[in-house]
Design a protein around this motif. Sequence first.
Motif, PDB file in Angstrom:
ATOM      1  N   ALA A 228       0.847  -1.185   0.000  1.00 54.14           N
ATOM      2  CA  ALA A 228       0.000   0.000   0.000  1.00 54.14           C
ATOM      3  C   ALA A 228       0.886   1.239   0.000  1.00 54.14           C
ATOM      4  O   ALA A 228       1.512   1.578   1.012  1.00 54.14           O
ATOM      5  N   LYS A 262      -0.016  -1.107  -4.898  1.00 53.00           N
ATOM      6  CA  LYS A 262      -1.307  -0.411  -4.934  1.00 53.00           C
ATOM      7  C   LYS A 262      -1.059   1.089  -4.816  1.00 53.00           C
ATOM      8  O   LYS A 262      -0.547   1.578  -3.807  1.00 53.00           O
ATOM      9  N   MET A 299      -9.600   0.246  -2.397  1.00 57.92           N
ATOM     10  CA  MET A 299      -8.757  -0.553  -1.513  1.00 57.92           C
ATOM     11  C   MET A 299      -9.472  -1.798  -1.004  1.00 57.92           C
ATOM     12  O   MET A 299      -8.879  -2.883  -0.901  1.00 57.92           O
ATOM     13  N   THR A 311       3.185  -2.251   4.127  1.00 58.31           N
ATOM     14  CA  THR A 311       3.171  -0.794   3.994  1.00 58.31           C
ATOM     15  C   THR A 311       4.163  -0.191   4.968  1.00 58.31           C
ATOM     16  O   THR A 311       4.714  -0.903   5.827  1.00 58.31           O
ATOM     17  N   ALA A 316      -4.375   1.677   5.263  1.00 58.30           N
ATOM     18  CA  ALA A 316      -4.764   0.377   4.701  1.00 58.30           C
ATOM     19  C   ALA A 316      -4.362  -0.765   5.621  1.00 58.30           C
ATOM     20  O   ALA A 316      -5.004  -1.827   5.612  1.00 58.30           O
TER      21      ALA A 316
END
Length: 466
Positions: A228, A262, A299, A311, A316
Amino acid sequence: MPASSSEAVRIAVLADSDTRWKWGALTARRITAAPAEPTGSAAGPTTGSAAGSTGSAAEPTSGSASGSTGSAAEPTGFVLRGRATPTARQLAETGASTAAPREVTGAEFLREVRDAEARGERYDVIVLALVGGTVRAVLQGLADLGLARRPVVVTGYVGVVYEKLADGLLLRHGADVVLANSRHDADRFRAVYEGVGAGAESVVEAALPFLGGAPHRPEEGRDTLVFAAQPSVPVTRAERAYVLERLVRHARLHPEREVLLKLRSKPGEHTTHLEEHPYQRLVRDLDPPANFRLVYGHMGEVLDRTDLLVTVSSTAALEALHRRIPTAILTDCGVREVNGNHHFIGSGLLTSFDRLDRGEAPEPDEEWLARQGVAAEGSYDSAFDAARERVAKLLALPELPPISPYYTAETAPGYLPGILARHRLDVTAPPARDSGLRRIVREAARGAYRHGVQRVAPVVRRLGEL
């Protein structure tokens, strides 16, 4: 207040970015929806449950993770015109509403609030999904309107609060409801307000409004790692290039695993934070394998096929943890306040690419999860009960008290005037005509600003280091 208990509450949401629009729209529905009968076990979640949540996070509906049985009020949406004004694609990707919010200036929003009362269609509740300084300016603007009955004002934070805690909170003081996304945040918020002698009754513990979705269930033959990305974490080009190179290396080491980066925005778009070094540009210097891809989208939908969420400090991570998706917080660029991953100290989730390359996955600390309001004991269904109750009590009052912020001309005479001046919320000035030419010039100015942030500023900074 509404004429009867059955009359729908009229609610407006003012946001200044795509992520804040998502938070604001979903929060508006949750704080005005009828409370639900509990659907989860009070004993708390196990691996096979996500705090009693099986529905989509996109919109509160009966039987979903929203905790509402009746229909929630559909908010009227507004986005502030400015540097982070989201594109239509970004707004649609949030999944927050089928109706696009209207782009306005701060003064235009205040005029709409004033004129709505004159039309007999006043707003009962306003959700301010904005940065702290803008919240304070809008609070001043609402107070100066002199409405016969002002709306209940709700504000809060879109995710993890890891910087500018005192300043951001004190700028938000004066709202009727300041939502905290966890017990941990509620304790910190009250400590700040009480510590400066300001009232803390506005602080209400709730949760992130977009948690939900089906709990993680591994599928045979599927192995998907999702990173993320964040626009400004890590911030330097070298750190972002390092993270990208390690993701590509991980994909090469594990050809059987799908590695997805992402992304929040496409080049030329802006989100809540500025992105000087987009991964889309950095990846051009690499030759990634076929099992590495850049992806966009909602998401929640990406998490539906995620087996490991990685991440630095993205919100997220909390969405993934709520769904019991294995989650890793990177320490490679240091555990530092500027990276936001210091928030996860004690979570059991801190790890590095070296460990991930070896197949090691961290295990979350259950007590830490409970303090953060993520997959905690009890049901997510009840997370917004206290907020709904406070809003309902305020709406039932014959008259709301005056807006009384902490920052005033007496408490902050060297700070507040500058904040108010920057926002120029003069509702007496004639509204500008939004002609086609003006829109073209505005878009050109935005494009120039984004080009300056992503292309010119890094070059100037590098020249300054010579």
